[in-house]
Design a protein around this motif. Structure first.
Motif, PDB file in Angstrom:
ATOM      1  N   LEU B  24      29.536  33.779  40.302  1.00 29.09           N
ATOM      2  CA  LEU B  24      29.375  34.062  38.881  1.00 29.09           C
ATOM      3  C   LEU B  24      30.391  35.120  38.473  1.00 29.09           C
ATOM      4  N   ALA B  25      30.638  35.232  37.186  1.00 24.85           N
ATOM      5  CA  ALA B  25      31.567  36.254  36.677  1.00 24.85           C
ATOM      6  C   ALA B  25      31.176  37.621  37.215  1.00 24.85           C
ATOM      7  N   SER B  42      44.557  26.108  46.651  1.00 23.48           N
ATOM      8  CA  SER B  42      44.401  26.574  45.274  1.00 23.48           C
ATOM      9  C   SER B  42      42.912  26.522  44.933  1.00 23.48           C
ATOM     10  N   LEU B  43      42.249  27.640  45.183  1.00 28.72           N
ATOM     11  CA  LEU B  43      40.800  27.709  44.939  1.00 28.72           C
ATOM     12  C   LEU B  43      40.540  27.737  43.437  1.00 28.72           C
ATOM     13  N   SER B  44      39.577  26.949  43.022  1.00 27.98           N
ATOM     14  CA  SER B  44      39.204  27.000  41.597  1.00 27.98           C
ATOM     15  C   SER B  44      38.042  27.981  41.440  1.00 27.98           C
ATOM     16  N   LEU B  45      38.420  29.220  41.113  1.00 28.70           N
ATOM     17  CA  LEU B  45      37.424  30.277  40.959  1.00 28.70           C
ATOM     18  C   LEU B  45      36.994  30.370  39.497  1.00 28.70           C
ATOM     19  N   PRO B  46      35.712  30.638  39.273  1.00 20.37           N
ATOM     20  CA  PRO B  46      35.276  30.871  37.887  1.00 20.37           C
ATOM     21  C   PRO B  46      35.992  32.096  37.318  1.00 20.37           C
ATOM     22  N   THR B  47      36.132  32.158  36.000  1.00 22.11           N
ATOM     23  CA  THR B  47      36.796  33.327  35.403  1.00 22.11           C
ATOM     24  C   THR B  47      35.986  34.581  35.700  1.00 22.11           C
ATOM     25  N   GLY B  48      36.700  35.662  35.945  1.00 24.00           N
ATOM     26  CA  GLY B  48      36.031  36.926  36.211  1.00 24.00           C
ATOM     27  C   GLY B  48      35.652  37.115  37.657  1.00 24.00           C
TER      28      GLY B  48
END
Lengths: 130, 93, 121
Positions: B24-25, B42-48
Motif C-alpha cells: 500500500l502507499a 521492472s517491478l510494478s510498484l503502487p505509487t508511494g
C-alpha cells in the motif's frame, strides 16, 4: 526500540540465519535492545555445538554464542522443532534416552510460547525466513 | 506503514505477485538475499511505495551496476532504521 | 500478560511437503493460548491445506486439515483465503473443510495494515 528476531533457516543451507546475525549486530550497534532471538524450523541447527565449518567459513553457531555472551541475549531454540531434528540439551537427552546432547552454550530449549511472548513484548518482530 | 522484506528470486513468481499485491502507499519493500534479483525486473510498484535493496546482498551478487534508477541501496543499519520507521515488518519467503 | 497485540498468520505453503504449514498452525494455536486475537490468511499454495479429503496416513503425518477444522474451538475464527489463489486453483468454498472468508487483494492489504504482528510461513 526493542526487537525480537525469528530465525527460520539453518546455517549454510540458507542465508537467512546470517542475515539475522548481521541485523542483530547492527541493531545492537545502534543502541537498540533485543528481547529474544527465537530459532524455529530448520533454524534450530543454529544452536548446535557440533557444527564444524571449514576455518575460512563463517561459524554462525559460535558467533551467536559470542554475541549472546557479549550482550546477554536470550537465544531460544524451539524445543519441539529441535528434538525432532536432533538438537538436544542434557535434560532432553536424558528424557529421550539419547547417548549425547549437543545444544551449544548460550542457547536454551523452550516452547513456542516464547515466540508468542517475544512478539507481544517487543516493538518489532523481524522474521528471517527460509 | 509496513516494511515488507522479500528474500526469494523473481522466479518465485507466486511469492513476488502476492507480495506486490499486498503493498500500500507509504509501505517500503526491502529486497534481501536472493530477493535482490527482483530489483533487476521492472517491478510494478503502487505509487508511494519505496523499494530498497540490501547493500551486502547486492554487492555479493555483483549486480550493483545493473540496478535500475528507482532502487535505493541501504546497508544493514538502514535496514534496522526501516524496521523502526514502519509499524510492522512482514517477511515474504 | 499486560500487553495485547493482534496477530495475523499468513500460511503460504501446501501441507505435508514441508513443515511450514504445521509450524504456522502451531504458532497460531500457541498465540491464541496467550489470549491474543489471531487471524489466519491462507494464500498461494497454502489454500491446499483446507482441501477436504486429506488422508496423510500413507506419508506418516498427522492430518493437518483435521486440526484446521477445529480452529474455531480454539477461538481462532477469523480465517481468510486469498481470492486469487482460490480462482487460480479452481477451488471454491465447497472444496474446503470449513467456512472461510474470501478476500481480494485490497482486502488482504487492509488486513495486514489492521494487525500489529504479521507472520508469514
Amino acid at each position: 526500540m526493542i526487537f525480537s528476531l525469528l530465525v527460520y533457516g539453518a546455517p549454510h543451507s540458507h542465508q537467512a540465519a546470517e542475515s539475522a546475525y548481521r541485523f542483530a549486530v547492527s541493531a545492537l550497534n545502534q543502541g537498540h535492545g533485543i528481547h529474544r532471538i527465537f530459532f524455529y524450523g530448520d533454524g534450530v541447527h543454529n544452536g548446535s555445538a557440533l557444527a564444524s565449518p571449514p576455518q575460512d567459513e563463517c561459524d554462525l553457531p559460535a558467533r551467536w554464542q559470542a554475541l549472546a555472551e557479549q550482550h546477554e541475549l536470550d537465544l531460544v531454540v524451539c524445543i519441539a522443532a529441535a528434538v525432532r531434528r536432533g538438537v538436544l540439551d542434557a535434560n532432553e537427552a536424558l528424557r529421550y534416552e539419547k547417548p549425547a546432547h549437543n545444544l551449544r552454550a548460550g542457547f536454551e530449549l523452550s516452547g513456542l510460547g516464547q515466540l508468542a511472548e517475544a512478539a507481544i513484548q517487543s516493538d518489532r518482530l523481524i522474521t528471517f525466513g527460509a | 506503514m509496513t516494511l515488507h522484506t522479500l528474500n526469494r528470486p523473481p522466479s518465485d513468481r507466486a511469492l513476488l505477485t502476492d507480495c506486490l499485491a499486498a503493498l500500500l502507499a507509504d509501505d517500503t519493500l526491502l529486497l534481501l538475499e536472493d530477493g535482490v534479483y527482483c530489483a533487476l525486473e521492472s517491478l510494478s510498484l503502487p505509487t508511494g511505495v519505496r523499494c530498497v535493496a540490501l547493500a551486502a546482498d547486492v554487492e555479493a551478487r555483483g549486480i550493483g551496476s545493473r540496478l535500475p534508477a528507482g532502487i535505493e541501496v541501504v546497508d544493514d543499519a538502514g535496514f534496522v532504521e526501516l524496521c523502526c520507521r514502519n509499524d510492522r515488518v512482514l517477511s515474504w519467503f | 500478560m499486560s500487553k495485547s497485540k493482534s496477530f495475523l498468520i499468513i500460511s503460504r505453503r501446501p501441507p505435508y511437503g514441508s513443515s511450514h504449514a504445521r509450524d504456522a498452525l502451531d504458532t497460531a494455536l500457541t498465540t491464541a493460548v496467550f489470549e491474543q486475537p489471531v487471524a489466519i490468511l491462507f494464500q498461494g499454495d497454502g489454500v491446499y491445506q483446507l482441501l477436504s479429503g486429506q488422508e496423510p496416513g500413507g506419508v506418516r503425518q498427522k492430518n493437518l486439515s483435521a486440526t484446521l477444522s477445529a480452529l474455531p474451538m480454539y477461538d481462532i475464527d477469523r480465517l481468510y483465503v486469498c481470492a486469487r489463489a482460490m480462482a487460480q486453483r479452481g477451488l471454491d468454498q465447497n472444496d474446503l473443510v470449513l467456512p472461510v472468508e474470501v478476500l481480494d487483494d485490497a482486502g488482504i492489504a487492509g488486513l495486514i495494515r489492521n494487525h500489529d504482528v504479521v507472520m508469514n510461513f
